[in-house]
Design a protein around this motif. Structure first.
Motif, PDB file in Angstrom:
ATOM      1  N   GLN A  15     118.674  15.334  57.428  1.00  0.00           N
ATOM      2  CA  GLN A  15     117.904  15.282  58.722  1.00  0.00           C
ATOM      3  C   GLN A  15     116.371  15.440  58.406  1.00  0.00           C
ATOM      4  O   GLN A  15     116.030  16.298  57.901  1.00  0.00           O
ATOM      5  CB  GLN A  15     118.337  16.473  59.668  1.00  0.00           C
ATOM      6  N   THR A  16     115.639  14.042  58.606  1.00  0.00           N
ATOM      7  CA  THR A  16     114.369  14.343  58.258  1.00  0.00           C
ATOM      8  C   THR A  16     113.498  14.928  59.354  1.00  0.00           C
ATOM      9  O   THR A  16     112.882  14.389  59.729  1.00  0.00           O
ATOM     10  CB  THR A  16     113.860  13.126  57.768  1.00  0.00           C
ATOM     11  N   ILE A  17     113.925  16.230  59.599  1.00  0.00           N
ATOM     12  CA  ILE A  17     112.936  16.913  60.348  1.00  0.00           C
ATOM     13  C   ILE A  17     111.886  17.480  59.305  1.00  0.00           C
ATOM     14  O   ILE A  17     112.238  18.676  58.777  1.00  0.00           O
ATOM     15  CB  ILE A  17     113.565  18.160  61.180  1.00  0.00           C
ATOM     16  N   ASN A  18     110.972  16.647  58.978  1.00  0.00           N
ATOM     17  CA  ASN A  18     109.996  17.198  58.083  1.00  0.00           C
ATOM     18  C   ASN A  18     109.471  18.441  58.631  1.00  0.00           C
ATOM     19  O   ASN A  18     109.364  18.250  60.073  1.00  0.00           O
ATOM     20  CB  ASN A  18     108.992  16.119  57.928  1.00  0.00           C
ATOM     21  N   SER A  19     108.929  19.375  57.932  1.00  0.00           N
ATOM     22  CA  SER A  19     108.355  20.593  58.532  1.00  0.00           C
ATOM     23  C   SER A  19     107.280  19.950  59.350  1.00  0.00           C
ATOM     24  O   SER A  19     106.364  19.192  58.909  1.00  0.00           O
ATOM     25  CB  SER A  19     108.007  21.415  57.280  1.00  0.00           C
ATOM     26  N   ILE A  20     107.166  20.714  60.458  1.00  0.00           N
ATOM     27  CA  ILE A  20     106.358  19.965  61.477  1.00  0.00           C
ATOM     28  C   ILE A  20     104.817  20.845  61.644  1.00  0.00           C
ATOM     29  O   ILE A  20     104.965  21.874  61.205  1.00  0.00           O
ATOM     30  CB  ILE A  20     106.893  19.929  62.929  1.00  0.00           C
ATOM     31  N   PRO A  21     103.894  20.374  61.856  1.00  0.00           N
ATOM     32  CA  PRO A  21     102.716  20.946  62.184  1.00  0.00           C
ATOM     33  C   PRO A  21     102.619  21.719  63.390  1.00  0.00           C
ATOM     34  O   PRO A  21     103.552  21.527  64.380  1.00  0.00           O
ATOM     35  CB  PRO A  21     101.427  19.929  62.093  1.00  0.00           C
ATOM     36  N   PHE A  22     102.020  22.852  63.566  1.00  0.00           N
ATOM     37  CA  PHE A  22     102.216  23.722  64.653  1.00  0.00           C
ATOM     38  C   PHE A  22     101.774  22.957  65.925  1.00  0.00           C
ATOM     39  O   PHE A  22     102.327  23.168  66.917  1.00  0.00           O
ATOM     40  CB  PHE A  22     101.274  25.011  64.402  1.00  0.00           C
ATOM     41  N   PHE A  25     104.379  22.183  68.617  1.00  0.00           N
ATOM     42  CA  PHE A  25     105.075  23.059  69.620  1.00  0.00           C
ATOM     43  C   PHE A  25     104.416  23.061  71.028  1.00  0.00           C
ATOM     44  O   PHE A  25     104.850  23.346  71.910  1.00  0.00           O
ATOM     45  CB  PHE A  25     104.727  24.382  68.914  1.00  0.00           C
TER      46      PHE A  25
ATOM     47  N   ARG B  90     109.143  26.747  49.790  1.00  0.00           N
ATOM     48  CA  ARG B  90     108.123  25.533  49.340  1.00  0.00           C
ATOM     49  C   ARG B  90     108.011  25.951  47.952  1.00  0.00           C
ATOM     50  O   ARG B  90     108.011  24.680  46.976  1.00  0.00           O
ATOM     51  CB  ARG B  90     107.180  25.403  50.303  1.00  0.00           C
ATOM     52  N   VAL B 166     109.790  27.324  56.575  1.00  0.00           N
ATOM     53  CA  VAL B 166     110.419  26.399  55.894  1.00  0.00           C
ATOM     54  C   VAL B 166     110.181  25.059  56.892  1.00  0.00           C
ATOM     55  O   VAL B 166     109.699  24.042  56.438  1.00  0.00           O
ATOM     56  CB  VAL B 166     111.817  26.363  55.846  1.00  0.00           C
ATOM     57  N   TYR B 167     110.166  25.290  58.145  1.00  0.00           N
ATOM     58  CA  TYR B 167     110.188  24.259  59.019  1.00  0.00           C
ATOM     59  C   TYR B 167     108.670  23.946  59.746  1.00  0.00           C
ATOM     60  O   TYR B 167     108.357  22.851  60.157  1.00  0.00           O
ATOM     61  CB  TYR B 167     111.018  24.409  60.164  1.00  0.00           C
ATOM     62  N   LEU B 168     107.794  25.175  59.596  1.00  0.00           N
ATOM     63  CA  LEU B 168     106.377  25.200  60.427  1.00  0.00           C
ATOM     64  C   LEU B 168     105.581  24.891  59.194  1.00  0.00           C
ATOM     65  O   LEU B 168     105.284  26.081  58.574  1.00  0.00           O
ATOM     66  CB  LEU B 168     106.391  26.338  61.375  1.00  0.00           C
ATOM     67  N   LYS B 169     104.709  24.019  58.963  1.00  0.00           N
ATOM     68  CA  LYS B 169     103.973  24.056  57.657  1.00  0.00           C
ATOM     69  C   LYS B 169     102.990  24.809  57.937  1.00  0.00           C
ATOM     70  O   LYS B 169     102.407  25.357  56.923  1.00  0.00           O
ATOM     71  CB  LYS B 169     103.349  22.570  57.552  1.00  0.00           C
ATOM     72  N   ASP B 170     102.082  25.075  58.972  1.00  0.00           N
ATOM     73  CA  ASP B 170     100.870  25.775  59.077  1.00  0.00           C
ATOM     74  C   ASP B 170     101.343  27.443  59.445  1.00  0.00           C
ATOM     75  O   ASP B 170     100.187  28.166  59.854  1.00  0.00           O
ATOM     76  CB  ASP B 170      99.993  25.210  60.232  1.00  0.00           C
ATOM     77  N   MET B 174      98.626  30.477  60.303  1.00  0.00           N
ATOM     78  CA  MET B 174      98.788  31.500  61.643  1.00  0.00           C
ATOM     79  C   MET B 174      99.100  32.810  61.203  1.00  0.00           C
ATOM     80  O   MET B 174      98.445  33.781  61.749  1.00  0.00           O
ATOM     81  CB  MET B 174     100.176  30.926  62.190  1.00  0.00           C
ATOM     82  N   VAL B 260     114.671  19.841  53.537  1.00  0.00           N
ATOM     83  CA  VAL B 260     113.637  19.564  54.589  1.00  0.00           C
ATOM     84  C   VAL B 260     112.236  19.756  53.604  1.00  0.00           C
ATOM     85  O   VAL B 260     111.257  18.941  53.787  1.00  0.00           O
ATOM     86  CB  VAL B 260     113.358  20.935  55.563  1.00  0.00           C
TER      87      VAL B 260
END
Lengths: 247, 261
Positions: A15-22, A25, B90, B166-170, B174, B260
């Protein structure tokens, strides 16, 4: 003969939910979930002591399948049963804690392969000798060249072999001298009675000379399974045709 | 899940401990001053804060330097672990994409390292007490359960941050800001009980585990006083709950981590 690995209807999806930028949100944009099924229903058994070749084009799911067998991730569907055999994955460019010296990484890698500290200690000198790293073994892995990196990784797997060995296109590491030495060593290992091996390679020569059976993966599906020469003849013809079409 | 956790701890304990020891060793070997930094860093900051508070703001407080030093050490252990857990997966990609390792082992290894440094640095606290004429009483031993609770709370929060990281890059950025806020609310270089107006001081000391642990450690070491067991028990339970939540998350989703990152 008992089987060492049983793979039943294995599906693996990325699942290419690449880690998302904040930011996402707050903007509330729906996260795009691209699904990509890398392996679509693989089923086969590997007998104890058998050497299986895995062939196919790039992106056909070979490495993904190997990683699943190694336990890096479990399949989304289906089952992989190793019957309690210890397993190690030998692949290019992965596996070390870069800030630690090679010596410590030998121990860490060995521990993760299920060996005891004593066992590793016993064979430590042999590993260092085989890797030809000399004093560099006490330097952090981050200072290694890519050749040294592969040599160390290869030496660990060869001197501390597991019941099941998964070899992902590493039969060509290091300089010519090391390559010859490692190929010979690997052949010895592979030919040991109880060792079960799965080899991924794009080199037909390697596959034909080592494997008992070959599995051909195409776009994540099993296109053909059978005797080495039988499958390889069809596979090579297919690849030749493809090359001609693209030319 | 608990059974799996216990089995994993048993199987991977040697790996985690070896990894932590190797990290410590490599830091020591790196350069001569290196392990001294574990002590020097809080020590120098202690001088900075002592100078600012005592000289610039002209507030006199007996043994203020020891007071700050305890706070800084506890904070450093908590802070460094939480910050690093945001990018832990990571950064460990090399290992994780080759073999299966229960992810909490990586975090536990980090906590081992941070706690070890903290304990080394704490020996200086006792030395300073000796020189400043503070008589250590038996209640100093309360530091041990306090440290244990600190580890459990850090482990639980670290797991949660690690999973989200893992899912939230920044998340790392924060966390930097958020932790700075917590830092100022933990009374590292001031006394929350007397320096913050009621009822906020009570609230901070009870609801901020770090403030509570720092405060209790100071009381145990400098004033030979027992901590508030009710609050200590509360944070132990909370720490365990955080850990359970973090474990259930990491166990459920760790399968996807490698895909991911």
């Amino acid at each position: 003969m008992d089987s060492a690995i049983d793979i039943k209807n294995v599906h693996i999806t990325y699942q290419t939910i690449n880690s998302i930028p904040f930011k996402q949100f707050f903007t509330g944009k729906k996260v795009k979930r691209d699904r990509f099924e890398a392996v679509k229903g693989a089923t086969f058994s590997v007998k104890k002591g058998e050497i299986i070749g895995l062939v196919g084009r790039n992106g056909s799911g070979k490495s993904t399948l190997l990683r699943a067998v190694a336990g890096v991730f479990s399949p989304d569907q289906g089952e992989i049963d190793l019957h309690g055999n210890s397993v190690s994955l030998l692949a290019i460019g992965i596996g070390f804690q870069r800030e630690l010296p090679g010596s410590d990484n030998i121990y860490l890698a060995g521990l993760l392969m299920g060996k005891s500290l004593e066992e590793i200690q016993e064979r430590y000198d042999e590993i260092v000798a085989f890797s030809e790293l000399g004093d560099f073994i006490h330097k952090p892995v981050s200072t290694y060249s890519s050749g040294m990196y592969s040599k160390l990784s290869f030496s660990i797997s060869c001197i501390l072999p597991t019941d099941v060995m998964l070899i992902d296109e590493v039969l060509s590491v290091g300089d010519v001298a090391f390559r010859k030495k490692s190929a010979a060593k690997l052949r010895d290992l592979i030919r040991e009675e109880d060792r079960t091996v799965i080899i991924v390679s794009h080199n037909s020569e390697t596959i034909r000379s080592l494997c008992d059976r070959v599995i051909w993966l195409h776009h994540g599906e099993m296109k053909m399974v059978g005797e080495t020469n039988e499958v390889m003849d069809v596979y090579e013809a297919f690849m030749a045709e493809l090359a001609q079409k693209n030319a | 899940m608990l059974r799996r956790f216990i089995r994993d701890v048993k199987n991977y304990k040697t790996y985690g401990v070896y990894s932590a020891k190797a990290t410590l060793k490599s830091e020591v070997a790196g350069s001569y001053l290196n392990w001294l930094w574990w002590i020097l860093d809080p020590l120098l900051f202690m001088l900075v804060y002592t100078f600012i508070v005592q000289v610039v703001f002209n507030k006199r407080m007996p043994n203020f330097h020891i007071y700050v030093f305890i706070g800084l050490n506890v904070w450093k252990m908590f802070n460094s672990t939480i910050i690093s857990s945001a990018s832990l997966i990571r950064l460990s990609k090399g290992v994780l994409s080759k073999v299966y390792v229960p992810k909490f082992i990586m975090l536990a290894s980090k906590i081992y390292v941070a706690t070890f440094k903290m304990v080394v640095s704490f020996t200086l606290v006792f030395l300073m007490c000796l020189f400043s004429g503070i008589a250590l009483g038996l209640r100093v031993l309360y530091c041990i359960p306090l440290l244990a609770v600190l580890c459990v709370v850090t482990f639980g929060l670290g797991l949660i941050v690690m999973h989200i990281g893992v899912y939230l890059k920044d998340l790392g950025n924060m966390m930097n800001v958020f932790l700075r806020l917590v830092y100022y609310m933990s009374g590292i270089f001031f006394d929350i009980a007397n320096g913050v107006p009621y009822p906020y001081n009570e609230i901070l000391l009870k609801l901020n585990p770090i403030a509570f642990i720092i405060q209790s450690m100071r009381q145990a070491i400098m004033y030979n006083t027992a901590p508030d067991f009710l609050v200590l028990g509360f944070w132990l339970v909370m720490g365990v709950l955080f850990s359970l939540l973090g474990l259930s998350w990491t166990y459920r989703y760790e399968n996807n981590y490698v895909k991911v990152v």
